[in-house]
Design a protein around this motif. Structure first.
Motif, PDB file in Angstrom:
ATOM      1  N   ASP A 117       0.810  -1.213   0.000  1.00 38.70           N
ATOM      2  CA  ASP A 117       0.000   0.000   0.000  1.00 38.70           C
ATOM      3  C   ASP A 117       0.846   1.266   0.000  1.00 38.70           C
ATOM      4  N   VAL A 118       2.021   1.173   0.544  1.00 38.49           N
ATOM      5  CA  VAL A 118       2.883   2.372   0.536  1.00 38.49           C
ATOM      6  C   VAL A 118       4.274   2.023  -0.007  1.00 38.49           C
ATOM      7  N   PHE A 119       4.969   3.102  -0.435  1.00 42.08           N
ATOM      8  CA  PHE A 119       6.388   2.983  -0.762  1.00 42.08           C
ATOM      9  C   PHE A 119       7.154   3.643   0.369  1.00 42.08           C
ATOM     10  N   ARG A 120       8.257   2.990   0.698  1.00 42.83           N
ATOM     11  CA  ARG A 120       9.070   3.539   1.767  1.00 42.83           C
ATOM     12  C   ARG A 120      10.434   3.819   1.171  1.00 42.83           C
ATOM     13  N   THR A 121      10.777   5.066   1.087  1.00 44.67           N
ATOM     14  CA  THR A 121      12.044   5.427   0.454  1.00 44.67           C
ATOM     15  C   THR A 121      12.977   5.977   1.511  1.00 44.67           C
ATOM     16  N   ARG A 122      14.170   5.348   1.611  1.00 46.05           N
ATOM     17  CA  ARG A 122      15.146   5.845   2.579  1.00 46.05           C
ATOM     18  C   ARG A 122      16.077   6.806   1.858  1.00 46.05           C
ATOM     19  N   LEU A 123      16.221   7.988   2.421  1.00 49.09           N
ATOM     20  CA  LEU A 123      16.963   9.056   1.754  1.00 49.09           C
ATOM     21  C   LEU A 123      18.112   9.515   2.631  1.00 49.09           C
ATOM     22  N   LYS A 124      19.076  10.160   1.938  1.00 47.07           N
ATOM     23  CA  LYS A 124      20.106  10.847   2.695  1.00 47.07           C
ATOM     24  C   LYS A 124      19.841  12.337   2.537  1.00 47.07           C
ATOM     25  N   VAL A 125      19.488  12.972   3.659  1.00 44.89           N
ATOM     26  CA  VAL A 125      19.131  14.390   3.618  1.00 44.89           C
ATOM     27  C   VAL A 125      19.983  15.129   4.637  1.00 44.89           C
ATOM     28  N   ALA A 126      20.700  16.118   4.178  1.00 45.34           N
ATOM     29  CA  ALA A 126      21.512  16.960   5.068  1.00 45.34           C
ATOM     30  C   ALA A 126      22.341  16.105   6.029  1.00 45.34           C
ATOM     31  N   GLY A 127      22.962  15.066   5.498  1.00 48.67           N
ATOM     32  CA  GLY A 127      23.858  14.238   6.313  1.00 48.67           C
ATOM     33  C   GLY A 127      23.147  13.120   7.057  1.00 48.67           C
ATOM     34  N   ASN A 128      21.809  13.141   7.146  1.00 49.19           N
ATOM     35  CA  ASN A 128      21.059  12.082   7.825  1.00 49.19           C
ATOM     36  C   ASN A 128      20.688  10.995   6.828  1.00 49.19           C
ATOM     37  N   GLU A 129      21.250   9.792   7.036  1.00 48.87           N
ATOM     38  CA  GLU A 129      21.030   8.708   6.072  1.00 48.87           C
ATOM     39  C   GLU A 129      19.764   7.934   6.325  1.00 48.87           C
ATOM     40  N   ASN A 130      19.083   8.232   7.417  1.00 56.78           N
ATOM     41  CA  ASN A 130      17.888   7.470   7.766  1.00 56.78           C
ATOM     42  C   ASN A 130      16.636   8.311   7.644  1.00 56.78           C
ATOM     43  N   PHE A 131      16.622   9.181   6.666  1.00 59.63           N
ATOM     44  CA  PHE A 131      15.463  10.036   6.452  1.00 59.63           C
ATOM     45  C   PHE A 131      14.460   9.236   5.615  1.00 59.63           C
ATOM     46  N   ILE A 132      13.288   9.026   6.155  1.00 55.74           N
ATOM     47  CA  ILE A 132      12.298   8.158   5.500  1.00 55.74           C
ATOM     48  C   ILE A 132      11.211   9.003   4.845  1.00 55.74           C
ATOM     49  N   MET A 133      10.845   8.599   3.635  1.00 60.62           N
ATOM     50  CA  MET A 133       9.692   9.211   2.968  1.00 60.62           C
ATOM     51  C   MET A 133       8.688   8.091   2.703  1.00 60.62           C
ATOM     52  N   LYS A 134       7.465   8.319   3.157  1.00 62.80           N
ATOM     53  CA  LYS A 134       6.419   7.323   2.924  1.00 62.80           C
ATOM     54  C   LYS A 134       5.460   7.900   1.902  1.00 62.80           C
ATOM     55  N   SER A 135       5.240   7.182   0.775  1.00 63.68           N
ATOM     56  CA  SER A 135       4.285   7.712  -0.195  1.00 63.68           C
ATOM     57  C   SER A 135       3.269   6.648  -0.534  1.00 63.68           C
ATOM     58  N   ARG A 136       2.046   7.108  -0.763  1.00 62.73           N
ATOM     59  CA  ARG A 136       0.949   6.214  -1.070  1.00 62.73           C
ATOM     60  C   ARG A 136       1.188   5.576  -2.432  1.00 62.73           C
TER      61      ARG A 136
END
Ligand code: ADP
Ligand code: MG
Lengths: 367, 435
Positions: A318-337
């Protein structure tokens, strides 16, 4: 709904508790529960929830401060005169009595006659759909059935307040969800004031009118579930409730409902100041994963954009879970429908993400 | 008690119906045979593990007890010593003195016995045996045994001249009655009864009844001691069960101390404490509570037995109680109070019933141990604190009436078994919690 007034049905007024005379397990607790309200005390293990409940039930005495029930101070009233129903974590059904005798016990000690007792027992058992089990011994029941009996026993003498200390902790997930529903339904149907203790945040969010988040012997935030989730007031609550992305930085400037945060890698973002007061202060910015958006068309024109590197893409149905590197944080999660037009980002690619400034909360930096 | 999430779920309704053909293992043996062979090795191993203890118990427990029970009915003395006499006596009516033929047969028996090697002579044991039933019988036998080989006919006069008892039909009745391989005489005696001249069982004279009142006293003392250990042990066990573990262990050592102290040390301590010039009496006199001439006698009587045995047996009550109480979570009492029960009601209706298995175990242990207790009453019991075991010991060591000792012991054993059976019927032995 109750705020921190002293006009509630159950009131903790500047309550402190120490077991050993050296450290405070409960520090300055102020809490007011309105009549008929379902309040949950939520917090990590050891945060003093059970202690608060025990003080309310009368099994522990407050070291300082006042606890009031319906406007009367109850500090000097012994437990058996408080008329508070209680459901214990291990149910505490009396093993040498049948289910019916267990339910009869609170009625007998109140001197009720046999016919009244039988009628009330039947009603209470029917309420939890256990009418056929009156003659069983507790040991002959499954965990879920024992749970129901414990609930019925706490309600059979029609108390105005019911306390429950992690009553569903020993049940498996499916049964727990079912019982969560039953307990809330009963509490609302009967109009009982309920103080419920749990360390399970889902339980707290789904069942309660209000949730008091405990940590370190204090209430960190007292709010209805939606407010608690969407508008956490400090870093502990943001971190404890639900999933949460954090970015560390320093306040550049504050203008009313807006502030600019300079992240540790030098990038600037807009945020809403929550418990930061002045420029130059260290801050931890919190954004819920589902409020992060990578499709510019879905973004508000106000939304702030920032570069992110895709580390990992997880397909969860039901969702996509994308792990991103944002401003030095490698565990930034984006959840999209999982929508037809939703992009599935490739690991290694660089994308632009954004959020509304009001979803990005500048909170205190935990020490 | 753990509230197991078990038990009463309805049994699964879909029982798999196995095909009825004969199953075999891959190497062609029938499955049943294979299973039995595999199980046999396990059974042999299990048997070998218990065999030493089994052997030990058989040799040193079951066998001696069987031996004891046998002794309480075994009666070989008369049959061995007087075979001819018994045959001649078979038609005797038991009223007047037996006819001359019987005395002739008696003479023949004495002559036969005097010709046996010394160690096989049967007249000595016969005298001892008959003396249990009729005092002076032993003297009659031993005196006659020396003279009988020289008797001439008519033997009847010769015997009655040698000892007047031969002219007493009572002796002949005893010989006739006990001329069988098995006897009930020891049990008759153990029940304070005797045979009258027609062979009926009747109560003994009032001043010669000992055992029944002693049995009753033993039971009453045991009940009192059990009750006292309960009264003293229950609060201790409760306190131990709510203490943190390390303090509980320390206090437990104090409770167990009587186990570890030498009997003599304990006994002298009681004497120092309880005697007329002892610590307690002196304190009471010193405080002016009792006068110097009315010092209490608390030792060498029933009080001494009760005090000392309560002390010794206390751990047998405390340990099972403690182990039961430790498993009762405090949440039960809390639940009861939250449901509106006063602390005393909560205790009476919720806590106390859950300690019953411990009380039962402790009570049965203490009662059964004290009903057969010997050494303490012997040391500090005096006359009024004697128990049935002391009487058994006296018959084994002093009067050497092993048959009577065995009868008393068997009655004690049966009594205990009956009480245990009753307990099992009323309470259920499976609810015992021994640790
Ligand atoms: N009876 C007690 N004696 C001493 N310390 C206690 C007692 N009960 C709880 N505590 C301490 O108080 C703190 C809070 O415990 P508790 O109220 O049980 O927390 P929670 O229910 O939130 O897990 C813990 O650090 C615990 O060790
Ligand atoms: Mg707790």
């Amino acid at each position: 709904m109750s705020a921190n007034g002293t006009d509630g049905f159950v009131v903790f007024d500047k309550v402190q508790k120490s077991y050993d005379g050296e450290s405070l397990v409960v520090k300055d607790l102020n809490l007011s529960v309105a009549k008929g309200e379902f309040l949950t005390m939520l917090g990590p293990s050891g945060s003093g929830k059970t202690t608060c409940l025990m003080m309310l039930a009368g099994f522990e005495t407050a070291t300082n401060g006042e606890i009031m029930l319906d406007g009367r101070p109850i500090n000097s009233i012994p437990p058996h005169k408080r008329g508070i129903g209680m459901v214990f974590q291990n149910y505490a059904l009396f093993p040498h009595m049948s289910v019916g005798e267990n339910l009869s016990f609170p009625l007998e000690v109140r001197g009720m006659g046999k016919s009244v007792r039988e009628q009330k027992i039947k009603r209470a058992l029917d309420m939890v759909q256990m009418g056929a089990f009156a003659s069983r011994r507790p040991a002959q029941l499954s965990g879920g059935q024992q749970q129901r009996i414990a609930l019925a026993r706490a309600l059979v003498f029609e108390p105005e307040v019911v306390l429950m200390d992690e009553p569903l902790g020993a049940l498996d997930k499916q049964l727990r969800e079912h019982m969560q529903f039953e307990i809330t339904r009963l509490a609302h149907d009967l109009g009982i004031t309920t103080v419920y203790v749990t360390h399970d945040q889902t339980e707290a969010l789904t069942m309660s009118d209000n949730v008091a988040v405990f940590d370190d012997g204090r209430i960190q935030q007292l709010a209805p579930p939606d407010k608690l989730y969407e508008e956490p007031e400090n870093s502990f609550v943001a971190q404890f409730i639900g999933e949460n992305n954090t970015l560390d930085g320093r306040i550049k400037e504050i203008r009313g409902e807006h502030c600019v945060v300079e992240l540790d890698n030098g990038e600037m973002i807009d945020a809403r100041p929550v418990n930061v007061t002045k420029a130059g202060e260290r801050t931890r910015v919190s954004i819920r994963p589902e409020r992060v958006e990578s499709n510019p068309e879905r973004l508000h024109p106000d939304a702030h954009l920032i570069k992110a590197e895709v580390v990992e893409f997880i397909y969860m149905g039901d969702v996509f879970r994308t792990r991103l590197k944002v401003a030095g944080n490698e565990n930034f999660i984006m959840k999209s429908r999982n929508a037809p037009d939703q992009v599935r980002h490739k690991p290694g690619s660089t994308i632009e993400i954004g959020w509304l400034p009001k979803d990005c909360r500048a909170l205190d930096m935990p020490s | 008690m753990v509230q197991a999430d078990a038990g009463a779920m309805p049994p699964s309704t879909t029982t798999t119906t196995a095909p009825k053909e004969k199953l075999t293992t891959s190497d062609g043996r029938s499955l049943k045979t294979a299973l039995r062979q595999a199980e046999r090795r396990r059974r042999i191993a299990a048997f070998l593990l218990v065999a030493p203890l089994l052997f030990f118990i058989l040799t040193f427990f079951v066998f001696p007890i069987a031996q004891m029970m046998w002794r309480s009915v075994d009666n070989p003395q008369v049959v061995r010593a007087l075979p001819n006499t018994l045959e001649a006596l078979s038609g005797w009516d038991g009223r007047d003195l037996p006819p001359e033929e019987v005395f002739a047969a008696l003479h023949a028996d004495f002559v036969a016995d005097s010709e046996r090697p010394r160690r096989e002579q049967a007249m000595g044991p016969l005298g001892v045996r008959l003396n249990y039933e009729l005092s002076a019988a032993r003297g009659a036998i031993s005196r006659t045994a020396r003279q009988a080989p020289n008797f001439e006919a008519p033997f009847r006069d010769a015997f009655t001249d040698a000892h007047r008892l031969w002219g007493d039909p009572a002796l002949w009745r005893v010989i006739q009655r006990e001329g069988r391989a098995l006897t009930s005489a020891y049990y008759v005696a153990a029940l304070d009864r005797q045979f009258d001249e027609f062979g009926n069982i009747e109560l003994r004279d009032e001043n010669r009844r000992i055992y029944i009142s002693l049995f009753i006293r033993t039971i009453l003392l045991s009940v009192a001691i059990t009750f006292l250990t309960f009264l003293l042990g229950f609060p201790i066990a409760y306190y131990l069960s709510i203490l943190p573990m390390r303090y509980a262990n320390l206090l437990m050592i104090c409770v167990l101390l009587p186990f570890w102290t030498s009997l003599l040390v304990r006994t002298s301590a009681w004497i120092v404490l309880l005697q007329q010039q002892g610590v307690i009496n002196s304190t009471l006199v010193g405080l002016g509570i009792i006068g110097d001439d009315s010092r209490l006698s608390m030792i060498y009587n029933m009080t001494g037995t009760i005090v000392a045995m309560t002390h010794i047996l206390l751990p047998f009550m405390v340990l099972p109680l403690y182990s039961v109480m430790r498993t009762i979570p405090p949440s039960y009492m809390r639940a009861a109070k939250s449901l509106g029960a006063t602390p005393s009601t909560a205790f009476r209706r919720v806590y106390f019933p859950q300690t019953l298995p411990g009380i039962g175990a402790g009570g049965v242990l203490v009662f059964i141990i004290s009903i057969g207790y010997y050494i303490t009453p012997a040391l500090v019991g005096g006359q009024s604190g004697r128990m049935i075991s002391n009487e058994i010991a006296r018959h084994m060591q002093q009067s050497l009436n092993w048959g009577l000792a065995a009868a008393l012991g068997t009655m004690l054993l049966v009594g205990v078994l009956v009480l245990y059976w009753l307990y099992n019927r009323l309470v259920g032995a499976d609810s015992l919690k021994l640790g």
